[in-house]
Design a protein around this motif. Structure first.
Motif, short mmCIF file in Angstrom:
data_model
loop_
_atom_site.label_atom_id
_atom_site.label_comp_id
_atom_site.label_asym_id
_atom_site.label_seq_id
_atom_site.Cartn_x
_atom_site.Cartn_y
_atom_site.Cartn_z
N ALA A 190 0.84 -1.20 0.00
CA ALA A 190 0.00 0.00 0.00
C ALA A 190 0.87 1.25 0.00
CB ALA A 190 -0.92 -0.02 1.21
N VAL A 193 2.24 1.88 -3.61
CA VAL A 193 1.21 2.43 -4.50
C VAL A 193 0.92 3.88 -4.13
CG1 VAL A 193 -1.19 2.22 -5.25
CG2 VAL A 193 0.21 0.17 -4.98
N ALA A 208 -2.99 5.07 -1.63
CA ALA A 208 -3.41 3.91 -2.42
C ALA A 208 -4.92 3.85 -2.58
CB ALA A 208 -2.89 2.63 -1.78
N TRP A 226 -1.65 1.07 -10.94
CA TRP A 226 -2.28 -0.10 -10.30
C TRP A 226 -1.81 -1.39 -10.95
CZ3 TRP A 226 -4.79 0.29 -5.86
CH2 TRP A 226 -5.58 -0.77 -5.42
N LEU A 255 -4.28 -2.63 1.01
CA LEU A 255 -4.51 -2.66 -0.43
C LEU A 255 -5.68 -3.58 -0.79
CD1 LEU A 255 -2.88 -1.04 -2.50
CD2 LEU A 255 -1.74 -3.15 -3.15
N LEU A 262 -8.81 -4.87 -6.94
CA LEU A 262 -7.54 -5.59 -6.83
C LEU A 262 -7.69 -7.04 -7.29
CD1 LEU A 262 -4.58 -5.89 -5.87
CD2 LEU A 262 -5.51 -6.59 -3.65
#
Length: 314
Positions: A190, A193, A208, A226, A255, A262
């Motif tokens: 996380a 990102v 994130a 991503w 995340l 995801l």
């Protein structure tokens, strides 16, 4: 009522519960670690919190706790009961199991690593319930994992088993605090990102979660960031599949809160990479931020079960 103390120590806060034999939460509490006052203050806070929980059980449940389980971050020697190192909490070589046992009147105490303890709960009573082999991955500030086998979690010979965050997925890539380059957590955590999205947008407050929302809004810049993270994560997970052959991959942490934003591309990316490996079931963690506390309770009950079994055998 017979119960145990379960304590999950995080970087900024502690979650605790008194847990019954059936896993029921009889009492829950939270407090800050006080890490701003230094490592000694953190240890004192843990001991004081545990003592308060013991007193609560004595007063409200008719007896003190029969055992305690504690999950802590960093490097943990579970066999010796020593919290060896934590960068977040600033401690080194703290004999926490012994200190807690003394403070709690000599009851047995189990000490575990926070991610492995959370993985134990997810594997036994959470998303992996009923699965004989699983791998739990926590995508947070860093990335760590837990290897689950037949309802137990493997710590390794030196307490480092499951450290998937330091599998190199991009040779000669970004430098990692561990001293190597290209580690998975530099790309798919996380924090990674958040850093990439903040840099791209020029907004230092972007994180994130903001990136995930932008992906859902079909922002092409967000999609690129991503997918970069998803591809790295898939590479790391396929290495795990090759080595461990788990039946289920359980993904948790910050995340994973993005849900199918995801999981849909991640499942696709893993499927594209596997050759001879058997495709695992990839599922989100089910217990949220209670996993560590529930796992600590399981450690305590396991300790009692093993002690009772030894007494019967003797």
């Amino acid at each position: 009522m017979r119960h145990v103390i379960a304590l999950d120590v995080g970087g900024t806060g502690m979650k605790a519960a008194l847990v019954g034999a059936g896993g029921e939460l009889l009492h829950r509490a939270r407090r800050a670690t006080g890490r701003e006052h230094g490592p000694d203050a953190v240890v004192d806070g843990i001991l004081d919190f545990a003592a308060e929980l013991r007193a609560y059980g004595t007063e409200h449940l008719g007896a003190p706790a029969a055992a305690a389980g504690v999950a802590v971050p960093g490097i943990v020697d579970e066999d010796l009961g020593v919290a060896s190192y934590s960068a977040n909490l600033g401690w080194r070589d703290v004999p926490l199991r012994e200190m807690l046992a003394d403070r709690l009147g000599g009851v047995p105490v189990a000490l575990g690593h926070d991610v492995r303890t959370g993985g134990l709960a997810e594997g036994r009573i959470g998303a992996g319930k009923g699965t004989d082999r699983f791998f739990f991955v926590a995508l947070g500030t860093g990335i760590a994992g837990a290897i689950g086998i037949a309802g137990q979690v493997e710590a390794g010979a030196h307490g480092f088993a499951g450290e998937i965050g330091h599998v190199v997925v991009r040779p000669d890539g970004a430098a990692c605090p561990c001293g190597r380059r290209g580690c998975l957590e530099r790309y798919a955590s996380a924090a990674a990102v958040s850093e990439a999205w903040a840099s791209l947008t020029g907004n230092p407050e972007a994180d994130a979660a903001d990136c995930a929302k932008a992906v859902e809004a079909e922002d092409p810049r967000a999609r690129k960031v991503w997918q970069h993270a998803v591809d790295a994560l898939a590479d790391g997970l396929v290495t795990t599949l090759t080595l461990l052959d788990p039946r289920t991959l359980i993904i948790g942490g910050g995340l994973a809160e993005a849900g199918e934003t995801l999981f849909t591309p991640l499942r696709d990316a893993v499927r594209q990479r596997i050759t001879f490996q058997k495709p695992p079931t990839i599922v989100p963690a089910a217990l949220g931020d209670t996993a560590g506390c529930l796992g600590a309770g399981l450690l305590a009950w396991d300790l009692l079960d093993n002690t009772d079994a030894s007494e019967v055998t003797a």
